[in-house]
Design an enzyme around this catalytic site. Structure first.
Site, short mmCIF file in Angstrom:
data_model
loop_
_atom_site.label_atom_id
_atom_site.label_comp_id
_atom_site.label_asym_id
_atom_site.label_seq_id
_atom_site.Cartn_x
_atom_site.Cartn_y
_atom_site.Cartn_z
CG ASN A 13 -1.75 1.23 1.38
OD1 ASN A 13 -1.85 2.02 0.44
ND2 ASN A 13 -2.38 1.41 2.54
CD1 TRP A 14 4.06 1.20 -2.48
CD2 TRP A 14 3.81 1.88 -4.60
NE1 TRP A 14 4.88 0.42 -3.27
CE2 TRP A 14 4.75 0.82 -4.57
CE3 TRP A 14 3.49 2.45 -5.83
CZ2 TRP A 14 5.37 0.34 -5.73
CZ3 TRP A 14 4.11 1.98 -6.99
CH2 TRP A 14 5.03 0.94 -6.93
CE LYS A 15 -0.33 3.41 4.64
NZ LYS A 15 -0.29 3.57 6.09
CG HIS A 65 -6.01 2.32 4.92
ND1 HIS A 65 -5.59 3.26 5.82
CD2 HIS A 65 -5.01 1.40 4.83
CE1 HIS A 65 -4.38 2.93 6.25
NE2 HIS A 65 -4.01 1.79 5.66
CD GLU A 99 -3.10 5.81 6.48
OE1 GLU A 99 -3.04 5.81 5.24
OE2 GLU A 99 -2.22 5.29 7.21
CD GLU A 113 -3.84 -2.16 7.25
OE1 GLU A 113 -2.71 -2.39 6.85
OE2 GLU A 113 -4.48 -1.15 6.93
N GLY A 161 2.03 2.51 10.79
CA GLY A 161 3.02 3.57 10.64
C GLY A 161 3.70 3.98 11.94
CB SER A 173 4.64 -1.55 12.19
OG SER A 173 4.25 -0.20 12.40
N GLY A 222 2.69 -0.94 4.37
CA GLY A 222 2.84 0.47 4.00
C GLY A 222 4.31 0.83 3.87
N GLY A 223 4.87 1.42 4.91
CA GLY A 223 6.23 1.95 4.89
C GLY A 223 7.28 1.00 4.35
P1 PGA Z 1 2.50 0.47 7.71
O1 PGA Z 1 1.07 0.71 7.00
O2 PGA Z 1 3.03 -0.83 7.19
O3 PGA Z 1 3.33 1.66 7.29
O4 PGA Z 1 2.23 0.42 9.18
C1 PGA Z 1 0.19 -0.36 6.77
C2 PGA Z 1 -1.09 0.14 6.17
O5 PGA Z 1 -1.57 1.21 6.56
O6 PGA Z 1 -1.67 -0.52 5.29
#
Ligand code: PGA
Length: 264
Positions: A19-21, A107, A109, A179, A185, A225, A246-247
């Site tokens: 997930n590159w956001k 998600h 966010e 999640e 994050g 994470s 994500g990251g």
């Molecule tokens: P993260 O994000 O791996 O940076 O914690 C995961 C996500 O939000 O899908």
């Protein structure tokens, strides 16, 4: 978290999605894919690999993949409408025309910054499925909810309301991403045991509502994470069927390392 049945992972192929956001534009995506190719993971069987770029990056990804089915492509959101006066929105038809197969929905966010509710996400899930897209439906509790003893209630409501009106076959074919919001994050990962326990609970709720066949088939990814150092332990849990990353998926080598961890 008692009386949870542990279903076998035998029939579920793990799915690792990046997930590159709001990161990685078209040029950077081409460089990422060139580096990813060097990892020689196309032959890595037994794990489904997906990238979920921002909308504007999707064409560059599809073009660079040039028909290679090694990586599936997804979008980070979609409208619950077909077309019309919805400024800023993107439709399911636009995503399928580009070559998307997946769409991340709900998600945290989007829930947090855009006020998305379970009922609204449910409409998007129906829309995505009717267009042949595979929803990756994100659920998870905040730290406050976990510490307040509401974990099971929150997950139960997200599963019940988010998946309302779907058939057992539709549920079997989609992906749920558990999640925990406090782990996204932050560098704080749920322990493998806590994650397994939440996944088993989610699967038991799916079984109650949609039956055991759907529960044994639906894939439940863990997200929050995930990194190369913790992926193998998380992926070895019986109810964890991959990861939404994500990251650690912004760099090809660390995304590749997570894929390798899921393939063992
Ligand atoms: P993260 O994000 O791996 O940076 O914690 C995961 C996500 O939000 O899908």
């Amino acid at each position: 978290m008692q009386n949870n049945i542990i279903y076998t992972t035998m029939s579920r192929t793990p799915i690792i999605a990046a997930n590159w956001k709001m990161n990685i534009g078209p040029a950077e995506a081409r460089a990422f894919l060139a580096a990813f190719k060097e990892e020689k993971l196309c032959e890595c069987k037994g794990v489904e690999k997906v990238v979920v770029p921002p909308f504007v990056t999707i064409p560059a990804v599809v073009e660079t993949l040039n028909g290679c089915s090694c990586l599936g492509v997804g979008a980070q959101d979609v409208s619950d409408h077909d077309n019309g006066a919805f400024t800023g929105e993107v439709s399911t038809a636009m995503l399928t025309e580009l070559g998307c197969r997946y769409v991340v929905l709900g998600h945290s966010e989007r829930r947090q910054y855009h006020g998305e509710t379970n009922a609204y996400i449910n409409k998007k899930i129906h829309k995505a499925l009717s267009a042949g897209l595979i929803p990756i439906y994100c659920i998870g509790e905040t730290l406050e909810q976990r510490e307040g003893g509401q974990l099971e209630q929150v997950l139960r409501t997200q599963v019940t309301d988010g998946l309302a009106g779907l058939t057992p076959e539709q549920v079997a074919g989609l992906v749920i991403a558990y999640e925990p919001v406090w782990a996204i994050g932050t560098g704080k990962t749920a322990s493998a045991a806590d994650a397994q326990s939440a996944h088993a609970f989610i699967r038991s709720v799916v079984a109650e509502i949609f039956g055991e066949d759907a529960a044994s088939k639906v894939r439940i990814q863990y997200g929050g994470s995930v990194k190369p150092a913790n992926a193998a332990e998380l992926m070895s849990q019986p109810d964890i069927d991959g990861a939404l990353v994500g990251g650690a998926a912004l760099k090809a080598d660390s995304f590749a390392a997570i894929i390798r961890a899921a393939a063992v």
